[in-house]
Write a protein that holds these residues in place. Structure first.
Motif, PDB file in Angstrom:
ATOM      1  N   VAL A 171       0.834  -1.206   0.000  1.00 14.62           N
ATOM      2  CA  VAL A 171       0.000   0.000   0.000  1.00 14.62           C
ATOM      3  C   VAL A 171       0.866   1.252   0.000  1.00 14.62           C
ATOM      4  O   VAL A 171       0.640   2.202  -0.753  1.00 14.62           O
ATOM      5  N   VAL A 172       1.887   1.255   0.854  1.00 13.07           N
ATOM      6  CA  VAL A 172       2.780   2.411   0.939  1.00 13.07           C
ATOM      7  C   VAL A 172       3.531   2.603  -0.381  1.00 13.07           C
ATOM      8  O   VAL A 172       3.691   3.733  -0.867  1.00 13.07           O
ATOM      9  N   ARG A 173       3.956   1.515  -0.993  1.00 10.76           N
ATOM     10  CA  ARG A 173       4.680   1.618  -2.257  1.00 10.76           C
ATOM     11  C   ARG A 173       3.792   2.194  -3.357  1.00 10.76           C
ATOM     12  O   ARG A 173       4.230   3.029  -4.149  1.00 10.76           O
ATOM     13  N   HIS A 174       2.542   1.747  -3.432  1.00 13.00           N
ATOM     14  CA  HIS A 174       1.599   2.253  -4.435  1.00 13.00           C
ATOM     15  C   HIS A 174       1.443   3.769  -4.291  1.00 13.00           C
ATOM     16  O   HIS A 174       1.507   4.524  -5.275  1.00 13.00           O
ATOM     17  N   THR A 175       1.277   4.225  -3.045  1.00 19.98           N
ATOM     18  CA  THR A 175       1.106   5.655  -2.778  1.00 19.98           C
ATOM     19  C   THR A 175       2.370   6.439  -3.116  1.00 19.98           C
ATOM     20  O   THR A 175       2.318   7.486  -3.775  1.00 19.98           O
ATOM     21  N   ALA A 176       3.525   5.943  -2.658  1.00 16.97           N
ATOM     22  CA  ALA A 176       4.780   6.648  -2.894  1.00 16.97           C
ATOM     23  C   ALA A 176       5.089   6.754  -4.389  1.00 16.97           C
ATOM     24  O   ALA A 176       5.543   7.797  -4.870  1.00 16.97           O
ATOM     25  N   ASP A 177       4.808   5.694  -5.135  1.00 22.39           N
ATOM     26  CA  ASP A 177       5.044   5.702  -6.576  1.00 22.39           C
ATOM     27  C   ASP A 177       4.187   6.771  -7.259  1.00 22.39           C
ATOM     28  O   ASP A 177       4.669   7.524  -8.108  1.00 22.39           O
ATOM     29  N   ALA A 178       2.910   6.844  -6.863  1.00 21.85           N
ATOM     30  CA  ALA A 178       2.014   7.839  -7.462  1.00 21.85           C
ATOM     31  C   ALA A 178       2.452   9.258  -7.119  1.00 21.85           C
ATOM     32  O   ALA A 178       2.475  10.143  -7.979  1.00 21.85           O
ATOM     33  N   CYS A 179       2.809   9.477  -5.854  1.00 25.10           N
ATOM     34  CA  CYS A 179       3.218  10.821  -5.442  1.00 25.10           C
ATOM     35  C   CYS A 179       4.482  11.274  -6.169  1.00 25.10           C
ATOM     36  O   CYS A 179       4.637  12.451  -6.499  1.00 25.10           O
ATOM     37  N   ALA A 180       5.377  10.342  -6.442  1.00 24.60           N
ATOM     38  CA  ALA A 180       6.613  10.680  -7.143  1.00 24.60           C
ATOM     39  C   ALA A 180       6.362  11.058  -8.602  1.00 24.60           C
ATOM     40  O   ALA A 180       7.207  11.700  -9.233  1.00 24.60           O
ATOM     41  N   ARG A 181       5.207  10.695  -9.142  1.00 23.82           N
ATOM     42  CA  ARG A 181       4.897  10.955 -10.555  1.00 23.82           C
ATOM     43  C   ARG A 181       4.029  12.199 -10.761  1.00 23.82           C
ATOM     44  O   ARG A 181       3.702  12.539 -11.895  1.00 23.82           O
ATOM     45  N   ARG A 182       3.645  12.881  -9.692  1.00 27.99           N
ATOM     46  CA  ARG A 182       2.721  14.004  -9.844  1.00 27.99           C
ATOM     47  C   ARG A 182       3.268  15.117 -10.735  1.00 27.99           C
ATOM     48  O   ARG A 182       2.503  15.832 -11.366  1.00 27.99           O
ATOM     49  N   GLY A 183       4.574  15.241 -10.821  1.00 26.02           N
ATOM     50  CA  GLY A 183       5.159  16.284 -11.653  1.00 26.02           C
ATOM     51  C   GLY A 183       4.944  16.070 -13.137  1.00 26.02           C
ATOM     52  O   GLY A 183       5.175  16.977 -13.945  1.00 26.02           O
ATOM     53  N   ALA A 184       4.476  14.879 -13.526  1.00 21.48           N
ATOM     54  CA  ALA A 184       4.266  14.589 -14.951  1.00 21.48           C
ATOM     55  C   ALA A 184       3.111  15.390 -15.527  1.00 21.48           C
ATOM     56  O   ALA A 184       3.008  15.550 -16.743  1.00 21.48           O
ATOM     57  N   GLY A 185       2.219  15.878 -14.685  1.00 17.38           N
ATOM     58  CA  GLY A 185       1.121  16.702 -15.160  1.00 17.38           C
ATOM     59  C   GLY A 185      -0.168  15.961 -15.407  1.00 17.38           C
ATOM     60  O   GLY A 185      -1.249  16.546 -15.346  1.00 17.38           O
ATOM     61  N   ASN A 186      -0.088  14.659 -15.702  1.00 18.46           N
ATOM     62  CA  ASN A 186      -1.324  13.899 -15.936  1.00 18.46           C
ATOM     63  C   ASN A 186      -1.560  12.844 -14.855  1.00 18.46           C
ATOM     64  O   ASN A 186      -2.398  11.964 -15.019  1.00 18.46           O
ATOM     65  N   VAL A 187      -0.823  12.926 -13.749  1.00 18.54           N
ATOM     66  CA  VAL A 187      -1.013  12.038 -12.600  1.00 18.54           C
ATOM     67  C   VAL A 187      -1.520  12.886 -11.434  1.00 18.54           C
ATOM     68  O   VAL A 187      -0.865  13.851 -11.030  1.00 18.54           O
ATOM     69  N   HIS A 188      -2.682  12.539 -10.906  1.00 16.40           N
ATOM     70  CA  HIS A 188      -3.322  13.326  -9.855  1.00 16.40           C
ATOM     71  C   HIS A 188      -3.595  12.435  -8.649  1.00 16.40           C
ATOM     72  O   HIS A 188      -4.188  11.361  -8.783  1.00 16.40           O
ATOM     73  N   VAL A 189      -3.165  12.864  -7.481  1.00 12.67           N
ATOM     74  CA  VAL A 189      -3.333  12.100  -6.246  1.00 12.67           C
ATOM     75  C   VAL A 189      -4.420  12.749  -5.405  1.00 12.67           C
ATOM     76  O   VAL A 189      -4.386  13.966  -5.169  1.00 12.67           O
ATOM     77  N   VAL A 190      -5.389  11.947  -4.966  1.00 11.39           N
ATOM     78  CA  VAL A 190      -6.513  12.429  -4.167  1.00 11.39           C
ATOM     79  C   VAL A 190      -6.568  11.626  -2.877  1.00 11.39           C
ATOM     80  O   VAL A 190      -6.487  10.393  -2.907  1.00 11.39           O
ATOM     81  N   ARG A 191      -6.722  12.299  -1.753  1.00  7.22           N
ATOM     82  CA  ARG A 191      -6.823  11.614  -0.467  1.00  7.22           C
ATOM     83  C   ARG A 191      -8.276  11.267  -0.165  1.00  7.22           C
ATOM     84  O   ARG A 191      -9.167  12.117  -0.272  1.00  7.22           O
ATOM     85  N   TYR A 192      -8.504  10.046   0.225  1.00  8.51           N
ATOM     86  CA  TYR A 192      -9.843   9.587   0.614  1.00  8.51           C
ATOM     87  C   TYR A 192     -10.414  10.478   1.717  1.00  8.51           C
ATOM     88  O   TYR A 192     -11.600  10.851   1.692  1.00  8.51           O
ATOM     89  N   GLU A 193      -9.568  10.832   2.676  1.00 12.56           N
ATOM     90  CA  GLU A 193     -10.017  11.636   3.812  1.00 12.56           C
ATOM     91  C   GLU A 193     -10.470  13.027   3.370  1.00 12.56           C
ATOM     92  O   GLU A 193     -11.387  13.607   3.953  1.00 12.56           O
ATOM     93  N   ASP A 194      -9.830  13.580   2.329  1.00  9.16           N
ATOM     94  CA  ASP A 194     -10.251  14.879   1.803  1.00  9.16           C
ATOM     95  C   ASP A 194     -11.610  14.778   1.111  1.00  9.16           C
ATOM     96  O   ASP A 194     -12.441  15.691   1.207  1.00  9.16           O
ATOM     97  N   LEU A 195     -11.840  13.680   0.415  1.00  7.34           N
ATOM     98  CA  LEU A 195     -13.152  13.462  -0.206  1.00  7.34           C
ATOM     99  C   LEU A 195     -14.239  13.394   0.862  1.00  7.34           C
ATOM    100  O   LEU A 195     -15.326  13.957   0.706  1.00  7.34           O
ATOM    101  N   ALA A 196     -13.948  12.692   1.943  1.00  6.37           N
ATOM    102  CA  ALA A 196     -14.933  12.539   3.012  1.00  6.37           C
ATOM    103  C   ALA A 196     -15.194  13.860   3.728  1.00  6.37           C
ATOM    104  O   ALA A 196     -16.317  14.136   4.159  1.00  6.37           O
ATOM    105  N   ALA A 197     -14.171  14.708   3.839  1.00  8.99           N
ATOM    106  CA  ALA A 197     -14.310  15.966   4.577  1.00  8.99           C
ATOM    107  C   ALA A 197     -15.032  17.033   3.778  1.00  8.99           C
ATOM    108  O   ALA A 197     -15.814  17.818   4.332  1.00  8.99           O
TER     109      ALA A 197
END
Length: 266
Positions: A171-197
């Motif tokens: 789980v941690v690896r999946h998240t870390a991999d996605a966060c490392a790719r956010r600079g590509a411009g077409n990768v967007h990371v959304v937190r479940y907790e932010d959706l709920a809030a």
């Protein structure tokens, strides 16, 4: 770079190397029980401009890696779908083809909450039915201890994050991999907790990131339609199951708010 291949009894990420992308495609990549169906509904609502989708969610937004449907049938069905498409995967982004014309939305969730949800989901799966659909042997997991004992052991298990993607290291690896790719411009990371809030703020942010214009008058219906109560009430059309894999569709939407893991473990 050739994507890493992830395989299991029920999945094969190798399909992504053959998938014919279309400009505008949206790929929802999450770990199991981390808001996948929620994000699919959000993206489909934005694309179609309404929460009342023209077909069941899992038909419009299929799980590309899942072996219960043949690759030929799946690709042909998606080819017939007009406009922007929303695709589902539980594969980390290093196992998915990153097409420059597509967008990738990764939902991340508190790992403890994810694990609690996964524990309950295991009891809701008809594994005999999964075996029938995939043509694979029945995969019967060993008996599990009570939730507090199981969850504590899950946090301590030393697992290979590539071979065991639903483990804590995975789980941690999946998240870390996605966060490392956010600079590509077409990768967007959304937190479940932010959706709920604050669901509306996050949906508006996502619409901007995906380049989707929404009329002001449409927002109340879109937000309401993506809320937990609406999702659970329409479980027959929104659960990712049109083939009888779940014993109880409504039980798929079990809770819908953060904090379950920390209620179990001190």
């Amino acid at each position: 770079m050739t994507p890493r291949r992830y395989t299991s009894v029920e999945e094969d990420s190798g399909r992504w190397t053959r998938f014919p992308f279309r400009d505008g495609d949206i790929v929802v990549s999450t770990r199991s029980k981390s808001g996948t169906t929620w994000m699919q509904q959000i993206c489909l609502s934005l694309v179609h401009g309404t929460p009342d989708l023209p077909a069941p969610l899992s038909e419009l937004s299929p799980w590309v890696d899942w072996l219960v449907e043949s690759e030929e049938s799946l690709f042909a069905r998606l080819a017939r779908q007009p406009g922007r498409r929303v695709l589902k995967t539980h594969t980390p982004l290093d196992g998915v083809v990153l097409d420059p014309g597509a967008s990738y939305v990764v939902v991340v969730r508190d790992p403890l909450d994810m694990a609690v949800s996964m524990y309950h989901q295991g009891a809701n799966l008809d594994r005999q039915r999964v075996a029938e659909l995939s043509g694979r042997p029945v995969r019967t997991p060993p008996p599990r201890p009570e939730l507090p004992v199981w969850l504590a052991a899950w946090t301590r298990a030393e697992a290979d994050p590539v071979a065991s993607t639903d483990s804590l290291p995975g789980v941690v690896r999946h998240t870390a991999d996605a966060c490392a790719r956010r600079g590509a411009g077409n990768v967007h990371v959304v937190r479940y907790e932010d959706l709920a809030a604050d669901l509306e703020t996050q949906m508006r942010r996502l619409a901007d990131l995906l380049g989707i214009a929404v009329a002001a008058s449409r927002w109340p219906a879109l937000v309401d339609g993506a809320g937990f109560a609406a999702m659970r009430a329409a479980a027959d059309r929104r659960v990712p199951d049109t083939r009888g894999v779940l014993r109880d569709p409504q039980a798929f939407f079990r809770r819908g708010r953060p904090g379950a893991g920390r209620e179990v473990l001190a």
